[in-house]
Motif scaffolding. Structure first.
Motif, short mmCIF file in Angstrom:
data_model
loop_
_atom_site.label_atom_id
_atom_site.label_comp_id
_atom_site.label_asym_id
_atom_site.label_seq_id
_atom_site.Cartn_x
_atom_site.Cartn_y
_atom_site.Cartn_z
N ALA A 74 51.48 -11.72 14.81
CA ALA A 74 51.51 -10.59 15.41
C ALA A 74 52.87 -10.13 15.46
O ALA A 74 53.70 -10.66 15.65
N PHE A 75 52.85 -8.52 15.39
CA PHE A 75 54.18 -8.05 15.57
C PHE A 75 54.62 -8.04 17.08
O PHE A 75 53.82 -7.55 17.97
N THR A 76 56.01 -8.45 17.03
CA THR A 76 56.74 -8.51 18.27
C THR A 76 58.10 -7.66 18.47
O THR A 76 58.37 -7.48 17.15
N LEU A 77 58.46 -7.24 19.54
CA LEU A 77 59.81 -6.41 19.22
C LEU A 77 61.02 -7.20 18.96
O LEU A 77 61.39 -8.32 19.59
N ALA A 78 61.68 -6.84 17.91
CA ALA A 78 62.91 -7.55 17.59
C ALA A 78 64.37 -6.85 17.98
O ALA A 78 65.27 -7.65 18.10
N VAL A 108 64.71 10.02 20.07
CA VAL A 108 63.50 9.04 19.99
C VAL A 108 64.09 7.50 20.21
O VAL A 108 65.24 7.26 20.25
N THR A 109 63.17 6.71 20.25
CA THR A 109 63.43 5.47 20.16
C THR A 109 63.14 4.75 18.79
O THR A 109 61.73 4.98 18.60
N VAL A 110 63.78 4.23 18.14
CA VAL A 110 63.36 3.30 16.99
C VAL A 110 63.37 1.82 17.26
O VAL A 110 64.23 1.24 17.70
N ARG A 111 62.14 1.26 16.77
CA ARG A 111 62.04 0.00 17.15
C ARG A 111 61.77 -0.85 16.02
O ARG A 111 61.00 -0.07 15.02
N ILE A 112 62.17 -1.68 15.73
CA ILE A 112 62.02 -2.76 14.76
C ILE A 112 61.14 -3.98 15.26
O ILE A 112 61.76 -4.65 16.01
N LEU A 113 60.11 -4.25 14.83
CA LEU A 113 59.20 -5.12 15.25
C LEU A 113 59.33 -6.30 13.98
O LEU A 113 59.58 -6.04 12.84
N LYS A 114 58.99 -7.69 14.56
CA LYS A 114 58.84 -8.69 13.56
C LYS A 114 57.44 -9.54 13.85
O LYS A 114 56.87 -9.65 15.04
N ASN A 158 53.50 12.64 3.26
CA ASN A 158 52.22 13.15 3.91
C ASN A 158 52.47 13.14 5.26
O ASN A 158 52.42 11.92 5.89
N MET A 159 52.62 14.09 6.06
CA MET A 159 52.78 14.35 7.43
C MET A 159 51.46 14.08 8.03
O MET A 159 51.37 13.89 9.32
N ALA A 160 50.32 14.01 7.45
CA ALA A 160 49.14 13.64 8.01
C ALA A 160 48.91 11.98 8.05
O ALA A 160 47.89 11.76 8.57
N ARG A 161 49.74 11.45 7.42
CA ARG A 161 49.54 9.97 7.26
C ARG A 161 51.10 9.27 7.63
O ARG A 161 51.50 8.54 7.03
N THR A 162 51.22 9.58 9.10
CA THR A 162 52.60 9.14 9.27
C THR A 162 52.80 7.84 10.01
O THR A 162 53.56 7.28 10.43
N VAL A 163 51.40 7.12 10.42
CA VAL A 163 51.18 5.95 11.18
C VAL A 163 50.48 5.16 10.30
O VAL A 163 49.44 5.14 9.72
N ASP A 164 51.22 3.85 9.96
CA ASP A 164 50.81 2.97 8.95
C ASP A 164 49.59 1.73 9.88
O ASP A 164 50.04 1.04 10.78
N ASP A 165 48.43 1.81 9.24
CA ASP A 165 47.39 0.97 9.64
C ASP A 165 47.04 -0.23 8.76
O ASP A 165 46.19 -0.74 8.76
N THR A 166 47.97 -0.59 7.80
CA THR A 166 47.71 -1.54 6.53
C THR A 166 47.86 -2.83 7.30
O THR A 166 47.56 -3.81 6.32
N ASP A 167 48.70 -2.94 8.27
CA ASP A 167 49.18 -4.41 8.55
C ASP A 167 50.02 -5.06 7.51
O ASP A 167 49.45 -6.26 7.49
N ARG A 168 50.97 -4.73 7.00
CA ARG A 168 51.47 -5.31 5.84
C ARG A 168 52.80 -5.55 6.44
O ARG A 168 53.45 -4.75 7.07
N GLY A 169 53.53 -6.52 5.55
CA GLY A 169 54.95 -6.63 6.06
C GLY A 169 55.34 -7.59 6.95
O GLY A 169 54.70 -8.01 7.80
N VAL A 170 56.60 -8.14 6.91
CA VAL A 170 57.18 -9.14 7.81
C VAL A 170 57.83 -8.36 9.15
O VAL A 170 57.62 -8.62 10.23
N ASN A 171 57.97 -6.95 8.90
CA ASN A 171 58.75 -6.14 9.74
C ASN A 171 58.00 -4.87 9.84
O ASN A 171 57.13 -4.69 8.92
N LYS A 172 58.07 -4.30 10.86
CA LYS A 172 57.32 -2.69 10.92
C LYS A 172 58.42 -2.00 11.65
O LYS A 172 59.06 -2.37 12.80
N VAL A 173 58.66 -0.69 11.37
CA VAL A 173 59.62 0.25 12.11
C VAL A 173 58.49 1.10 12.94
O VAL A 173 57.67 1.58 12.28
#
Length: 483
Positions: A146-150, A134-140, A70-85
């Motif tokens: 809190a998510f920080t840049l990995a 683009v810049t692809v960032r993997i956070l942990k 769904n291109m209307a929900r491209t940003v994740d606001d659920t705060d789940r996971g060890v990592n985030k892209v």
């Protein structure tokens, strides 16, 4: 009836082109929608040990099918996971896409082996193909959750080394349930491993049964119209997947096997590239791999995939429990079964929605479900439960050591569940939402929301908090159907 037309950027003609490459139901899943971007996949290596980690690009691929999300929900606001892209437009700095996820590497680095050796794991992130660099960032997550840049890398989707064309696949996805266009639905792909060419009908029947069972449990039952389900399997030379602890080694397309991290019941696919190259032949956002084995086992990694032994007497429980990990990032609530992970000692508040360190009982994370007057922590027959469970675990180890028939293990689990049902039937807080000590593989210091849940024992329902957590992810990926 199949039909063929040349490729076009429009959805209407694209649907026809897809019908040539796959099936009419797959084409229908992309029909009657505004043009969607291609699906871009970044394959990378994640290496290190318990204290260090490194990343390196392996390759960038444009997959055969358009982006199913769904291109209307491209940003994740659920705060789940060890990592985030995060995918960020290089010129403007705008966040284009994000998703939380976890990895096999992160699980491995909490094992004893990671204290002594380095290992490397293949991983992938997928997102809608951007129009520009683009810049692809993997956070942990850090020690404060809190998510920080990995790691970050620049990516040009039009670079010459981007893989744009691959050999056509002879494999066709089986439509198990098609509720509507993929961008409006959650697309679940059931992959098979350990099925021979002569067992493809068995695989399809099993996939259909597993899907039916998933949608018999709340909240999936009420939200079944928000899902598409596909099935796909590459035939293997022999039936079943490897179980090294018993000397069984079988070649498989996905490298799926038991005994992951030394746990006889832990099943994961070990070849990420093969997994992605097979899965890309169907629309998908989530994957569950069913293995053609009788032995109890499975596994689940949030945002990656889950697995389940399809022929076990407990296949329904395994399929749904492990999908809870993969789909919604649910924590294991049990704590008496042996775990391969090293206890950290610290009691950091878990990111998982169904476990808490209960630092502030007045503001427990699932406060909205806790009735006034409920004691936190919440009393339950913990000592009696643990005494019986320890005995069950000893019997379980003995059965595996003696390589007894799987039917004896299944009978043991049935006795265990019956004892729990009888014990909990007498508990005054049986149906209350509170904070029950014992969760996240720890007997003390972590708490679960309710006495029973599919994430705690082999009962057949999710607790109230887990149901809410699942519904949040369904909403992220779908436009809810009328109820």
């Amino acid at each position: 009836m199949n039909f063929c037309l040349p490729y076009s950027a429009t959805r209407r003609v694209l649907a026809a082109a897809l019908a040539c490459a796959v099936t009419l139901p797959v084409a229908a899943a992309f029909a009657a929608q505004a043009p969607a971007p291609a699906t871009l996949r970044l394959d990378y290596l994640h290496t290190g040990n318990a204290s260090t980690e490194q990343y390196a690009i392996e390759r960038v691929v444009i997959e055969p099918l358009p982006w199913p999300g769904n291109m209307a929900r491209t940003v994740d606001d659920t705060d789940r996971g060890v990592n985030k892209v995060e995918v960020v437009d290089k010129a403007s700095g705008k966040l284009l896409y994000s998703r939380g996820f976890s990895t096999v590497f992160n699980e491995w680095r909490s094992t004893a082996e990671a204290e002594k050796v380095n290992r490397g794991f293949e991983e992938s992130v997928r997102f809608p193909k951007p129009d520009h660099a683009v810049t692809v960032r993997i956070l942990k997550r850090d020690e404060n959750n809190a998510f920080t840049l990995a790691w970050s890398t620049e990516l040009d989707p039009d670079a010459p080394d981007v893989v744009r064309k691959q050999e056509p696949s002879a494999l066709r996805p089986i439509p198990i349930r098609v509720s509507g266009p993929s961008p409006d639905k959650v697309d679940l792909l059931i992959l098979g491993d350990g099925y021979t060419a002569g067992e493809m009908k068995k695989f399809e029947a099993t996939a259909r049964r597993m899907a039916d069972q998933l949608f018999s449990v709340s909240p999936f039952r009420e939200r079944a119209g928000d899902f598409n389900v596909w099935a796909l399997a590459a035939p293997t030379p022999e039936s079943g997947v490897s179980r090294p602890s018993t000397g069984v080694h079988h070649a498989s397309r996905l490298g799926t096997r038991y005994d992951i991290f030394g746990s006889e019941r832990y099943v994961l696919a070990t070849d990420n590239r093969a997994l992605r190259e097979l899965a890309q032949n169907a629309p998908y956002e989530f994957i569950e791999i069913i293995v053609n084995n009788d032995t109890y086992g499975g596994g689940g990694i949030f945002g990656q995939f889950s697995t389940a032994a399809a022929n076990s007497d407990w296949a329904k429980y395994l399929f749904i429990h492990e999908f809870g990990h993969h789909f919604a990032g649910l924590a294991d609530e049990y704590y008496t079964s042996p775990a391969v992970y090293q206890p950290s000692g610290a009691r950091v508040e878990p990111w998982e929605p169904n476990a808490t360190a209960l630092r502030d009982p007045a503001n427990v994370k699932w406060k909205k479900f806790v009735a006034a007057g409920t004691a936190l922590p919440t009393p339950w027959p913990k000592a009696e439960f643990e005494a019986y469970s320890r005995d069950i675990q000893q019997q379980r180890v003995a059965l595996r050591k003696a390589q007894r028939p799987e039917s004896e293990m299944s009978a043991l689990f049935k006795r265990e569940l019956a004892h729990e049902e009888e014990l909990f039937s007498r508990a005054p807080n049986r149906h209350a939402v509170g904070a029950f000590e014992g969760a996240n593989y720890e007997a003390t210091g972590y708490y679960r929301p309710q006495l029973q849940c599919m994430m705690f024992d082999r009962s057949e329902q999710f607790c109230t908090v887990c149901q809410d957590a699942i519904s949040t992810i369904i909403d992220l990926y779908s436009r809810p159907a009328p109820h």
